[in-house]
Every structure is written in C-alpha cells, then in structure tokens.
Design a protein around this motif. Structure first.
Motif, PDB file in Angstrom:
ATOM      1  N   LYS A  67       0.005   1.672 -14.575  1.00 53.45           N
ATOM      2  CA  LYS A  67       0.851   2.798 -14.930  1.00 53.45           C
ATOM      3  C   LYS A  67       1.093   3.575 -13.639  1.00 53.45           C
ATOM      4  CE  LYS A  67       0.725   6.307 -18.458  1.00 53.45           C
ATOM      5  NZ  LYS A  67      -0.099   7.126 -19.314  1.00 53.45           N
ATOM      6  N   GLY A  68       2.338   3.846 -13.329  1.00 53.77           N
ATOM      7  CA  GLY A  68       2.620   4.553 -12.084  1.00 53.77           C
ATOM      8  C   GLY A  68       3.744   5.549 -12.258  1.00 53.77           C
ATOM      9  N   HIS A 120      -0.965  -9.649 -10.774  1.00 52.20           N
ATOM     10  CA  HIS A 120       0.268  -8.891 -11.020  1.00 52.20           C
ATOM     11  C   HIS A 120       0.255  -7.616 -10.185  1.00 52.20           C
ATOM     12  CE1 HIS A 120      -2.116  -6.059 -13.433  1.00 52.20           C
ATOM     13  NE2 HIS A 120      -2.697  -7.119 -13.980  1.00 52.20           N
ATOM     14  N   GLU A 121       1.437  -7.245  -9.664  1.00 55.73           N
ATOM     15  CA  GLU A 121       1.651  -5.927  -9.045  1.00 55.73           C
ATOM     16  C   GLU A 121       3.003  -5.454  -9.558  1.00 55.73           C
ATOM     17  OE1 GLU A 121       1.423  -5.967  -4.771  1.00 55.73           O
ATOM     18  OE2 GLU A 121      -0.668  -6.641  -4.742  1.00 55.73           O
ATOM     19  N   VAL A 122       3.010  -4.517 -10.486  1.00 53.57           N
ATOM     20  CA  VAL A 122       4.292  -4.035 -11.002  1.00 53.57           C
ATOM     21  C   VAL A 122       4.855  -2.988 -10.037  1.00 53.57           C
ATOM     22  CG1 VAL A 122       3.350  -2.169 -12.464  1.00 53.57           C
ATOM     23  CG2 VAL A 122       5.512  -3.246 -13.076  1.00 53.57           C
ATOM     24  N   PRO A 138       1.143   0.623  -8.055  1.00 51.85           N
ATOM     25  CA  PRO A 138       0.035   1.558  -8.300  1.00 51.85           C
ATOM     26  C   PRO A 138      -1.261   0.785  -8.585  1.00 51.85           C
ATOM     27  CG  PRO A 138       1.375   1.382 -10.274  1.00 51.85           C
ATOM     28  CD  PRO A 138       2.018   0.491  -9.232  1.00 51.85           C
ATOM     29  N   GLU A 139      -2.345   1.513  -8.818  1.00 54.76           N
ATOM     30  CA  GLU A 139      -3.629   0.851  -9.056  1.00 54.76           C
ATOM     31  C   GLU A 139      -3.617   0.080 -10.381  1.00 54.76           C
ATOM     32  OE1 GLU A 139      -3.030   4.046  -9.378  1.00 54.76           O
ATOM     33  OE2 GLU A 139      -4.307   4.989 -10.888  1.00 54.76           O
ATOM     34  N   ARG A 198       0.814  -1.236   0.000  1.00 53.17           N
ATOM     35  CA  ARG A 198       0.000   0.000   0.000  1.00 53.17           C
ATOM     36  C   ARG A 198       0.836   1.269   0.000  1.00 53.17           C
ATOM     37  NH1 ARG A 198      -3.257  -1.090   5.382  1.00 53.17           N
ATOM     38  NH2 ARG A 198      -3.421  -3.325   5.138  1.00 53.17           N
ATOM     39  N   ASN A 199       1.635   1.462  -1.035  1.00 57.99           N
ATOM     40  CA  ASN A 199       2.439   2.695  -1.068  1.00 57.99           C
ATOM     41  C   ASN A 199       1.933   3.697  -2.104  1.00 57.99           C
ATOM     42  OD1 ASN A 199       4.365   4.349  -0.040  1.00 57.99           O
ATOM     43  ND2 ASN A 199       6.107   3.315  -0.994  1.00 57.99           N
ATOM     44  N   TYR A 200       0.796   3.360  -2.726  1.00 59.42           N
ATOM     45  CA  TYR A 200       0.144   4.316  -3.645  1.00 59.42           C
ATOM     46  C   TYR A 200      -1.323   4.366  -3.209  1.00 59.42           C
ATOM     47  CZ  TYR A 200       4.194   4.003  -6.796  1.00 59.42           C
ATOM     48  OH  TYR A 200       5.456   4.059  -7.339  1.00 59.42           O
TER      49      TYR A 200
END
Ligand code: MG
Length: 203
Positions: free
Chosen positions: A142-143, A53-55, A176-177, A8-10
C-alpha cells in the motif's frame, strides 16, 4: 519506447531492503520485451526461485524532452498508471554482492506487467495518489505518492539530464514497503484509489 525504473524511492522500502536512503535518484532500464499488457498471465521464469512483486505508479511520457527543468516536468506526462516491477531477488542479491548491474534480475522477459492509465486530471493531485496491490484478495503493498523520496517532477528532470525522454516512454516510480515473493496460481490486482487497473495470474 523505453522503460525506466526508479529504485528505492520510498524510505520504508529502502529500510526493508537494508539499503541506504539515496541522496539522488537511482534508476535502471528494462527493455520493451519486459512488458505484459492486457492482463496477460505472468509465467514464473525458471532461472529464479524468488520472484518478488514491486507495485509502482507509472508515468507515461507525453512528449520528447532533454534537460527538463523540474518546474516544467509536469508538462511531460498526462497519464498515470500502475505496474509491477518484477524482480528476481535471488539474482539481484548475487549481482549486488559482486557489484554487477541488475539487468538479469530486473529486465527479464515479462518483468513489467502494465495496467491501464488514467489522465492525471481525473486523479487526486500528483503528490497525493494512493495505490495498492492485492494477492488473492489480501492487500500486500500500500503506498501513496506523498511518501516519495523524489517527486515525479524531480525524477523526470533527473533522468532527462542523462537520457532523452521520448513520447511513450514509461517511468516506474518506485515501490513502497511490503515486497515479497509470488507463486504459481497467485492472482495479483493493482489499484489506484479504488480503480482496479491491472489484474493477472501467475503461472
Ligand atoms: Mg522497483
């Protein structure tokens, strides 16, 4: 070598997970057996029906440190890369419900595909790094590091107040989301700016 991941950093990702935006960094570890390097394929594990996926941008720690002050934290990493924090979302939901640790959902074998690194001198300022993930050619996440709740320096300082960082340790800095499931035959490609640094298939 250890892999430390920030959760949870975004704030938009915290929202999509229906989680509160944290007041201090949340972190967890993956073992070194989670790594996949050199664009090797990712094999879907049989214990989950919902691998997401979590980029994430990844920091490679360049020297050992403990109780690192935030103002000196930039001296502890030279290179930034990109990786995937694969998550068994169904297992994670069960763990969360029971108040149990997440390791089963986050630390399983091959849960951390890792791409190439770029020296931070060759990147935009560390607080303005754009990155994205495509699946089968379509952008799904996209972050930009400008949207981090806790900066790279804050994260290094915070983690090092509990755990000694060593050269070669990796910090996955949060996603990011836009997280979502992957399926057999998907092709994932992850970029910092326009540089493709990671590309692999799901099997
Ligand atoms: Mg993550």
């Amino acid at each position: 070598m250890k892999i430390i991941c920030i959760g949870r950093n975004y704030s938009e990702h915290a929202k999509e997970m229906k989680s509160e935006v944290p007041k201090e960094p949340v972190f967890f570890l993956k073992p070194d057996t989670a790594l996949i390097i050199r664009n090797q394929p990712f094999f879907l594990p049989d214990f989950s029906k919902d691998i997401h996926h979590e980029v994430e941008l990844v920091l490679k720690i360049s020297k050992a440190g403990k109780h690192i002050e935030e103002r000196f934290a930039h001296k502890y990493y030279e290179e930034i890369g990109i990786g995937i924090d694969f998550t068994a979302r169904d297992i994670q939901a069960q763990c969360k419900e029971k108040g149990l640790p997440w390791e089963k959902a986050k630390g399983f074998d091959s849960s951390a595909p890792l791409g190439l690194f770029i020296n931070k001198k060759d990147l935009p300022p560390v607080g303005e790094i754009p990155f994205h993930l495509t699946i089968n050619g379509t952008t799904v996440q996209k972050g930009n590091s400008k949207d981090l709740i806790f900066s790279f320096d804050k994260v290094i300082s915070y983690i090092s107040s509990f755990i000694t960082l060593k050269k070669g340790d990796l910090i996955f800095t949060g996603t990011p989301e836009g997280v979502g499931p992957v399926k057999t035959n998907d092709r994932l490609e992850a970029f910092i700016g326009k540089e493709k640094l990671l590309a692999f298939n799901v099997k």
